[in-house]
Design a protein around this motif. Structure first.
Motif, PDB file in Angstrom:
ATOM      1  N   GLY A 196       9.352 -27.710 -27.713  1.00  0.00           N
ATOM      2  CA  GLY A 196       9.474 -27.500 -26.281  1.00  0.00           C
ATOM      3  C   GLY A 196       8.218 -26.903 -25.687  1.00  0.00           C
ATOM      4  O   GLY A 196       7.101 -27.354 -25.961  1.00  0.00           O
ATOM      5  N   LYS A 197       8.369 -25.837 -24.925  1.00  0.00           N
ATOM      6  CA  LYS A 197       7.232 -25.200 -24.265  1.00  0.00           C
ATOM      7  C   LYS A 197       6.635 -24.073 -25.100  1.00  0.00           C
ATOM      8  O   LYS A 197       5.732 -23.372 -24.637  1.00  0.00           O
ATOM      9  CB  LYS A 197       7.671 -24.665 -22.898  1.00  0.00           C
ATOM     10  CG  LYS A 197       8.124 -25.761 -21.927  1.00  0.00           C
ATOM     11  CD  LYS A 197       8.578 -25.174 -20.597  1.00  0.00           C
ATOM     12  CE  LYS A 197       9.046 -26.268 -19.647  1.00  0.00           C
ATOM     13  NZ  LYS A 197       9.531 -25.703 -18.344  1.00  0.00           N
ATOM     14  N   THR A 198       7.115 -23.896 -26.304  1.00  0.00           N
ATOM     15  CA  THR A 198       6.607 -22.816 -27.156  1.00  0.00           C
ATOM     16  C   THR A 198       5.357 -23.276 -27.905  1.00  0.00           C
ATOM     17  O   THR A 198       4.987 -24.453 -27.864  1.00  0.00           O
ATOM     18  CB  THR A 198       7.665 -22.384 -28.183  1.00  0.00           C
ATOM     19  OG1 THR A 198       7.768 -23.376 -29.221  1.00  0.00           O
ATOM     20  CG2 THR A 198       9.020 -22.214 -27.520  1.00  0.00           C
ATOM     21  N   ASN A 199       4.726 -22.351 -28.638  1.00  0.00           N
ATOM     22  CA  ASN A 199       3.590 -22.712 -29.485  1.00  0.00           C
ATOM     23  C   ASN A 199       3.991 -22.797 -30.951  1.00  0.00           C
ATOM     24  O   ASN A 199       3.140 -22.759 -31.840  1.00  0.00           O
ATOM     25  CB  ASN A 199       2.435 -21.718 -29.298  1.00  0.00           C
ATOM     26  CG  ASN A 199       2.802 -20.309 -29.755  1.00  0.00           C
ATOM     27  OD1 ASN A 199       3.919 -20.048 -30.168  1.00  0.00           O
ATOM     28  ND2 ASN A 199       1.854 -19.404 -29.652  1.00  0.00           N
ATOM     29  N   ILE A 200       5.314 -22.905 -31.204  1.00  0.00           N
ATOM     30  CA  ILE A 200       5.822 -22.999 -32.577  1.00  0.00           C
ATOM     31  C   ILE A 200       6.062 -24.474 -32.879  1.00  0.00           C
ATOM     32  O   ILE A 200       7.083 -25.057 -32.506  1.00  0.00           O
ATOM     33  CB  ILE A 200       7.102 -22.168 -32.750  1.00  0.00           C
ATOM     34  CG1 ILE A 200       6.811 -20.700 -32.414  1.00  0.00           C
ATOM     35  CG2 ILE A 200       7.636 -22.299 -34.180  1.00  0.00           C
ATOM     36  CD1 ILE A 200       8.033 -19.813 -32.349  1.00  0.00           C
ATOM     37  N   ASN A 201       5.088 -25.079 -33.553  1.00  0.00           N
ATOM     38  CA  ASN A 201       5.141 -26.525 -33.782  1.00  0.00           C
ATOM     39  C   ASN A 201       6.106 -26.875 -34.903  1.00  0.00           C
ATOM     40  O   ASN A 201       6.386 -26.077 -35.793  1.00  0.00           O
ATOM     41  CB  ASN A 201       3.746 -27.053 -34.155  1.00  0.00           C
ATOM     42  CG  ASN A 201       3.233 -26.448 -35.451  1.00  0.00           C
ATOM     43  OD1 ASN A 201       2.955 -25.252 -35.497  1.00  0.00           O
ATOM     44  ND2 ASN A 201       3.092 -27.249 -36.480  1.00  0.00           N
ATOM     45  N   GLY A 202       6.609 -28.106 -34.828  1.00  0.00           N
ATOM     46  CA  GLY A 202       7.434 -28.679 -35.885  1.00  0.00           C
ATOM     47  C   GLY A 202       8.500 -27.758 -36.430  1.00  0.00           C
ATOM     48  O   GLY A 202       8.605 -27.619 -37.654  1.00  0.00           O
ATOM     49  N   PRO A 203       9.314 -27.111 -35.583  1.00  0.00           N
ATOM     50  CA  PRO A 203      10.309 -26.196 -36.143  1.00  0.00           C
ATOM     51  C   PRO A 203      11.449 -26.982 -36.786  1.00  0.00           C
ATOM     52  O   PRO A 203      12.272 -27.584 -36.113  1.00  0.00           O
ATOM     53  CB  PRO A 203      10.790 -25.412 -34.911  1.00  0.00           C
ATOM     54  CG  PRO A 203      10.630 -26.370 -33.772  1.00  0.00           C
ATOM     55  CD  PRO A 203       9.428 -27.209 -34.115  1.00  0.00           C
ATOM     56  N   HIS A 204      11.479 -26.971 -38.108  1.00  0.00           N
ATOM     57  CA  HIS A 204      12.542 -27.720 -38.781  1.00  0.00           C
ATOM     58  C   HIS A 204      12.582 -27.436 -40.270  1.00  0.00           C
ATOM     59  O   HIS A 204      11.758 -26.703 -40.802  1.00  0.00           O
ATOM     60  CB  HIS A 204      12.396 -29.222 -38.543  1.00  0.00           C
ATOM     61  CG  HIS A 204      11.065 -29.801 -38.914  1.00  0.00           C
ATOM     62  ND1 HIS A 204      10.465 -29.623 -40.141  1.00  0.00           N
ATOM     63  CD2 HIS A 204      10.198 -30.569 -38.208  1.00  0.00           C
ATOM     64  CE1 HIS A 204       9.320 -30.268 -40.177  1.00  0.00           C
ATOM     65  NE2 HIS A 204       9.119 -30.839 -39.012  1.00  0.00           N
ATOM     66  N   GLN A 205      13.545 -28.034 -40.925  1.00  0.00           N
ATOM     67  CA  GLN A 205      13.841 -27.985 -42.358  1.00  0.00           C
ATOM     68  C   GLN A 205      14.110 -26.576 -42.850  1.00  0.00           C
ATOM     69  O   GLN A 205      13.202 -25.790 -43.085  1.00  0.00           O
ATOM     70  CB  GLN A 205      12.755 -28.601 -43.233  1.00  0.00           C
ATOM     71  CG  GLN A 205      13.211 -28.683 -44.691  1.00  0.00           C
ATOM     72  CD  GLN A 205      12.545 -29.801 -45.457  1.00  0.00           C
ATOM     73  OE1 GLN A 205      11.992 -30.724 -44.881  1.00  0.00           O
ATOM     74  NE2 GLN A 205      12.610 -29.749 -46.769  1.00  0.00           N
ATOM     75  N   GLY A 206      15.376 -26.292 -42.991  1.00  0.00           N
ATOM     76  CA  GLY A 206      15.774 -24.988 -43.472  1.00  0.00           C
ATOM     77  C   GLY A 206      17.256 -24.936 -43.740  1.00  0.00           C
ATOM     78  O   GLY A 206      17.883 -25.950 -44.044  1.00  0.00           O
TER      79      GLY A 206
END
Length: 550
Positions: A258-268
């Motif tokens: 989204g608009k955050t700077n946390i790229n590719g948040p996934h796999q967990g």
């Protein structure tokens, strides 16, 4: 320092460079700012203990076990695997040399019927499982559940009727197809496949390409598969549900940058706590630093697990409810006073006692590894003793003694990845040379370069006639610097070396080095000790201590 004192100290270790607990009831992501890629989590029977594991690839010991009381403060308590794969002589030999990027991919951890299970896919050899009744104790020998190539990212689900199902992804590099998830039935004890695989999701030709890393759950009569898609650094988290383990599944994106700077948040892994809360631990790919672990809240009010704040990852948030307020972090520094190796350390291949051992003298001894004829760089050296980077910026200082029996023996401090740089002392005649060794694209067989920093007289010499050695006592330092915002926007962390003969006055030296990740792992730092003479007696590096500071 006694062993009991050492264990007590390490159990309450607080990092000087990264601690996510803000001390005011909130936390800041990442909760582990280190390369625990593809994390998965489960809850113990008390509801107060959380256990995490992560990919370890070719590094040993493998399958790290981390423990937390609140999902924010984590410590390393064990490894589920020793050498890969004990009990199979052919595979033990195969992994006796570095098999970069191979080995243990994307494990899952589950508690079922009094046992903790970890499943993983080895893309070259099949689906494996280990189990124990005590995560901090001995894990049983690995069982090959399915033999073959291409299987990755496996996760079991035990249903209410006792039947067991397994979901997995596929490695295109081995199977030549990917972006599909398959489900099959296992025996009730989870040790073998008794059903044929069924494709339950296909991301080919859609935004859901590279769907992989699935985790299997059941909630309120629905079967849930949660998996990443869209690519490792750029993708998002999917949730999918069905009334049958074999689908069909409807799906929805539940977490994205989204608009955050946390790229590719996934796999967990998703976890439901005894306090009625839901949380999701996942990774963020930070390139040279590896894949670091984030914690996000989960909201089920719509019937779907919407993660973070309205589907975007949080940077700072309130801590999960828990009975614990102890701040503890994965251990980094090491005084080498214990008779066993600290849990932050891993080798590049299956451990051989000739790599090195603890000593009774408050040091860890790393013997020189004999480089093969025609060697060009250090990519295939198995006895590097390395650990993960713990923060975006930090300083590593170590005190070592290099003992040499012959010309060409060298050892020192290294930052290892596809590119690497090291500061070492190397025997040349009756002296030592302080050298910076650097190699770009080491995995492609490129030759390393040497830069002479200084010529040093030995600080001690053996007086006996029988195989005498010369010794160099020296302090080595590397500093990693980078603006945290720059990392998120493609900035590169920089490594700078320094040295000292008294541990007080350090001289910056050599060329700045741009840190780079390894094969599927972040860059790692630690000790290297090698030699070029195939016939001489080994030399060794004695590490007195290593300390990680700001």
């Amino acid at each position: 320092m006694s062993l009991l004192t050492t264990l007590s100290v390490s159990a309450q270790y607080r990092s000087q460079v990264w601690s996510p607990d803000n001390g005011d009831g909130t936390y800041t992501n990442p909760v582990i700012n280190a390369d625990y890629s593809d994390p998965d989590v489960c809850v113990g029977p008390s509801g107060e203990d959380y256990y995490m594991t992560a990919s370890s690839f070719q590094c040993v010991p493998g399958l790290p076990i981390l423990h937390s009381k609140d999902l924010v403060n984590w410590e390393i308590i064990n490894y589920a695997l020793g050498n890969l794969y004990e009990g199979d002589e052919a595979l033990l030999q195969h992994f006796s040399t570095p098999q970069h990027g191979a080995g243990v991919w994307a494990p899952s951890i589950r508690f079922h019927d009094g046992w903790y299970y970890i499943y993983w896919g080895d893309p070259d050899f099949g689906v494996y499982m280990v189990k124990t009744q005590d995560p901090a104790g001995k894990w049983e020998a690995p069982v090959c559940v399915i033999k073959g190539q291409g299987y990755i990212d496996t996760c079991p689900l035990w249903d209410e009727d006792g039947r067991c199902y397994l979901v997995n992804g596929w490695a295109n590099s081995r199977s030549k197809f990917a972006s599909v998830l398959t489900v099959r039935e296992l025996s009730a004890d989870g040790t073998k496949a008794i059903g044929e695989p069924v494709i339950v999701f296909d991301g080919n030709g859609t935004e859901n390409r590279t769907c992989e890393g699935p985790k299997f759950y059941k909630r309120d009569g629905w079967y849930w598969i949660m998996c990443p898609a869209g690519g490792v650094p750029t993708g998002f988290q999917l949730a999918m549900r069905s009334k049958s383990p074999y689908g069909p599944y409807e799906h929805k994106i539940v977490l994205a940058q989204g608009k955050t700077n946390i790229n590719g948040p996934h796999q967990g892994g998703w976890v439901h706590t005894k306090y009625g809360e839901d949380w999701f631990l996942h990774f963020q790919d930070k390139e040279a630093y590896g894949r670091v672990v984030h914690l996000n809240p989960v909201d089920w009010s719509t019937g779907w697990p919407i993660m973070g704040q309205k589907g975007e990852p949080v940077s700072t948030y309130r801590k999960p409810k828990s009975a614990s307020s102890v701040i503890v972090n994965p251990v980094e520094s090491d005084e080498f006073n214990a008779p066993t190796l600290g849990k932050q350390w891993q080798w590049q291949a299956n451990y051989d006692e000739k790599f090195g051992t603890a000593t009774a003298f408050g040091t860890y001894r790393l013997y020189t590894y004999k480089l093969s004829e025609g060697w060009k760089n250090l990519w295939q050296v198995p006895n590097m003793l390395l650990q993960k980077t713990p923060a975006d910026e930090f300083t590593v200082t170590t005190k070592i003694r290099m003992t040499s029996k012959s010309d060409g023996q060298m050892g020192g401090l290294i930052m290892m990845g596809l590119d690497y740089s090291a500061l070492v002392v190397k025997r040349v005649g009756k002296s030592f040379q302080l050298l910076q060794l650097t190699c770009k694209d080491a995995d492609k067989g490129n030759a390393q370069t040497e830069k002479l920093i200084a010529t040093l007289k030995p600080t001690a010499e053996d007086k006996i006639d029988y195989k005498p050695g010369i010794h160099e006592d020296i302090y080595l330092r590397l500093t990693v610097s980078n603006d945290a915002a720059g990392v998120a926007h493609g900035g590169k962390p920089m490594v700078r070396f320094a040295w000292s003969l008294d541990g007080k006055k350090f001289q910056t030296c050599g060329d700045d080095f741009t840190m780079r990740q390894g094969k599927w792992i972040g860059a790692k730092f630690g000790f290297v000790s090698v030699e070029t003479d195939p016939k001489c007696d080994r030399g060794w590096l004695d590490a007195d201590w290593i300390r990680i500071t700001k």
